[in-house]
Every structure is written in C-alpha cells, then in structure tokens.
Design a protein around this motif. Structure first.
Motif: not given
Length: 295
Positions: A38-45, A52-60, A74-83
C-alpha cells in the motif's frame, strides 16, 4: 485385497486435516507485506506510486493520473475500480494531494553505489513508510510522522510547514489499519457530508450535495437488500454467489433472445399454462386422443 501392486489407503490419507489458524509470525508477515504494497503501489492502476500522489477520505494513496483516468472512463479504465474506491471518489474534490518531503541518499548494494529516495517527516526527519505511522493534514496535504504532530502540535499555529489552519479531525492517518482510526474517518465523512463539504473541505453545490445524498441512500438500501437476500454469512462467498447468479441470469436472457421462433414454440408462457386446451408438455404437443378415448 493384496498382491496386486496396489495399496490400501489409511484414514489419515482419506480424511483432510482441519485448516489450522495462521501463527502469529505468519499474520505479522502478511500484514507487513500488505503495508509495503500500500505504500509503494497505486491500488487502482497497480503501478508504483509516483508524484503527484493523492489520498481519499480513507487515507489510501493513489497516483493522481489514475484517479483522473477513473473519473473519465470509469470501469473501462480499471475493472475493479468500484471495489477499490467503494464510492469514496466521485470528483477531484474528494481527494487531497499529499505533499511528501523527498530525501536523496547514497546507498551501496553488491559493492556498487546508488542513489535512493525516501519520504521523510519535515519536522522529525523520520522516514515515512510501512515501518511507522504517518499522517497528513487537510487541506494543505503536508505529511508528517504521527508522533511529531502529537508532541509538537501545530493546531493553533496551523500546519507545521505552511501554517494553514486545521482541526483535529482533519489529521488523516495514511494507510490506516486500526479499526478505531477507520471508523473515525468514516464518521468524519458523514459529518462533512451533512455540511455539504468534501474530504478536501471544498464546498459542493446544493444540487450536487442532494444528488450525493440520494446516491448514498440508494447504495445503502441496495447493500442491505443484497445482505438480506443472501443467507451466506461469509461475505466473500456471498459476493461470489451473487455474481455467479447475475451472470447466469444474463446468459439465460441472452439465450432467449437468440432463440428462433420454432424453438420458442417449445416453451409455453405462464399466461398460457392455465388456458383450457393447452398442452403443457411439449413432447406430446400436437398429439390428440382418438375420438373413442375422449370422454
């Protein structure tokens, strides 16, 4: 029962051993691997984190370009994005750019010198990463070691770097894993939503605020309905079962659409089942009894 070159299996070979709970060292090793990821990899891509690095309300942490790509495609870019996002990011106002201080240092590996970059706290100069606890401040996004913020403070004078004012609730832990911290962040989001504010403390228009409340309400109701319908207690098994059932339903509808008229006649409709004279069995459809047998 012998002399045939075979062997008789024993009970130990036939009965599976019960699954054992992981040891304390195994649990710690798994947690360490998760923190490192989690500190080295973007969970989306699934690419390495890079500014630049950003964080959401959960601190990820995410790569900013990955968030932009998700918002555009949307899901066309990342299939597991909603999850992965779980509805936390609906616009760029829902993320804060985290500002890490980067330090370059010389290292030696296999007798060769190399340059290594790391994130450090601007106050304590401790390295920020999976080995410790780090936080960032909203809305400026400057990152610090958690102990530095607790001991030195900074609330009255604002951020320790840029003097931007903030509240205690605006100190966001990075990649939190403690249930109390996660619940606090969720409560913060609910409080801000009632005020019409996003995670970045940016104001939403009344129209967008109402739409978000409606979307959140519909999402909660759909989740409750799915949980009520499913009698499987294991969340992972229940999710997998629901997915399989939805796929089967979709395939069934597609098969019916592709049926020819001749094949469709083999299946009776529900409204035709109760009509007199209708033969429900397609194997005998078209067959009529002789006159002397009809009474």
């Amino acid at each position: 029962m012998g002399n045939d070159g075979g062997s008789i299996p024993t009970r130990r070979e036939l009965v599976k051993n019960a699954a054992r709970n992981p040891t304390h060292s195994q649990v710690r090793s798994t947690q360490a691997q998760t923190r490192e990821y989690r500190w080295s990899t973007c969970p989306l891509s699934k690419k390495p984190l890079s500014a630049p690095i950003v964080s959401d309300s959960a601190g990820i942490l995410y790569n900013k370009d990955s968030i932009i790509e998700w918002l555009l495609h949307g899901v066309g870019a990342f299939g597991d994005g909603e999850e992965v996002l779980d509805g936390r990011v609906k616009s760029l106002k829902d993320v804060v750019e985290v500002r890490f201080e980067q330090l370059e240092e010389d290292t030696k590996a296999d007798g060769e010198s190399a340059r290594r970059s790391k994130w450090v706290c601007s106050v304590s100069r401790k390295e920020l990463g999976p080995g410790g606890k780090a936080v960032y401040v909203v809305p400026c996004g400057h990152a610090f070691d958690q102990s530095a913020v607790r001991e030195i403070g900074g609330k009255e004078g604002g951020c320790l770097v840029c003097s931007t004012p903030y509240e205690d609730t605006d100190i966001i832990p990075i990649n939190p894993d403690e249930p109390a911290e996660i619940e606090r962040l969720k409560e913060r989001v609910r409080t801000l939503a009632e005020k019409g504010l996003t995670h970045a403390l940016k104001k939403l228009s009344d129209k967008k605020a109402k739409k978000r409340k409606a979307d959140d309400a519909s999402t909660k109701s759909s989740k409750k309905a799915k949980e009520k319908e499913s009698s499987i207690r294991n969340p992972a098994a229940a999710a997998l079962t629901n997915k399989v059932m939805e796929d089967e339903k979709l395939k069934s509808e597609q098969r019916k659409l592709l049926m020819s008229d001749n094949i469709q006649t083999l299946f009776s409709k529900k409204e035709d089942e109760h009509k007199p004279g209708k033969n429900r069995d397609f194997m005998s459809r078209g067959y009529s009894l002789p006159a002397h047998m009809q009474r």
